[in-house]
Design a protein around this motif. Structure first.
Motif, short mmCIF file in Angstrom:
data_model
loop_
_atom_site.label_atom_id
_atom_site.label_comp_id
_atom_site.label_asym_id
_atom_site.label_seq_id
_atom_site.Cartn_x
_atom_site.Cartn_y
_atom_site.Cartn_z
N GLY A 1 -2.10 -0.09 -4.81
CA GLY A 1 -2.99 0.25 -3.75
C GLY A 1 -4.31 -0.31 -3.45
N SER B 1 0.74 -1.17 -0.05
CA SER B 1 0.01 -0.20 -0.05
C SER B 1 0.79 1.29 -0.05
CB SER B 1 -0.83 -0.04 1.37
OG SER B 1 -1.72 1.09 1.21
N LEU C 1 -2.40 2.91 -8.63
CA LEU C 1 -3.88 2.61 -8.14
C LEU C 1 -4.26 1.11 -8.13
CD1 LEU C 1 -5.72 5.46 -10.22
CD2 LEU C 1 -5.14 5.32 -7.90
N TRP D 1 0.81 3.61 -3.42
CA TRP D 1 0.45 4.96 -3.12
C TRP D 1 1.58 6.20 -3.28
CZ3 TRP D 1 -4.09 5.87 -4.40
CH2 TRP D 1 -5.21 5.02 -4.10
#
Length: 152
Positions: free
Chosen positions: A120, A85, A117, A89
Motif C-alpha cells: 500500500g 494499492s 502495508l 490493502w
C-alpha cells in the motif's frame, strides 16, 4: 528510492503473495476440512463450516489479484499504482479479518500484514510521484497553500 526500485519491490511482493495465496487457496479448495494440516475447528468463531469459501477468496482475490498486480507492473499499465494499492490493502484486510475469525495471531499474519502495508505504501508513492488521483489533489492543495503563505 527510485521509481525502478519501487516497481521491482512491488513486483517481488505481488509475485510472492500471489503464488503463496494461490497455493494456500487451492489447498483449502481441494481439502476444505484440513488444508495443509489446519483443523476445521479453527473456524468455530467464523461464519464458515469449512475452508472452502475462505480458500476460494484466498485463491481468487489475494492470489490472482496479486498476480494481476505483478502483470500490470511487467506490462507497465498506467493503472498499476491503483491496482497495487487495491490488492495491498485487500491483503491487510484479509489478515485482520482472518485473525479476528480464528481469534489468534501467528508469525505469518504479522509478516503478511506488514507486506500488505508495504504494498500500500509503495503504491501510494507511485500515485504521488506520478501526480495521480487522489494524490494530485493533495499535491495541488499544498502547492496552492504554500504560494498563499509566501505571498502574505
Amino acid at each position: 528510492m527510485g521509481m525502478k526500485m519501487i516497481y521491482r519491490l512491488l513486483l517481488v511482493f505481488h509475485g510472492f503473495v500471489g503464488i503463496g495465496a494461490i497455493a494456500g487457496g487451492w489447498a483449502a479448495i481441494v481439502n476444505p476440512l484440513e488444508p495443509l494440516g489446519a483443523p476445521v475447528d479453527m473456524l468455530k468463531n467464523s461464519p464458515f463450516e469449512n475452508f472452502f469459501i475462505p480458500g476460494l477468496i484466498l485463491f481468487t482475490v489475494i492470489g490472482l489479484g496479486n498476480i494481476l498486480s505483478a502483470l500490470t507492473i511487467l506490462f507497465k499499465s498506467k493503472y498499476q499504482g491503483y491496482i497495487s494499492s487495491v490488492f495491498g490493502w485487500a491483503l491487510v484486510i484479509w489478515i485482520v479479518v482472518q485473525c479476528i475469525m480464528i481469534q489468534g495471531i501467528h508469525f505469518l499474519h504479522i509478516l503478511f500484514f506488514i507486506i500488505g502495508l508495504v504494498q500500500g505504501g509503495l503504491a501510494a508513492t507511485i500515485l504521488f510521484k506520478e501526480s495521480l488521483f487522489p494524490a494530485n489533489i493533495l499535491i495541488n492543495y499544498y502547492k496552492k497553500t504554500g504560494k498563499e503563505a509566501h505571498e502574505e
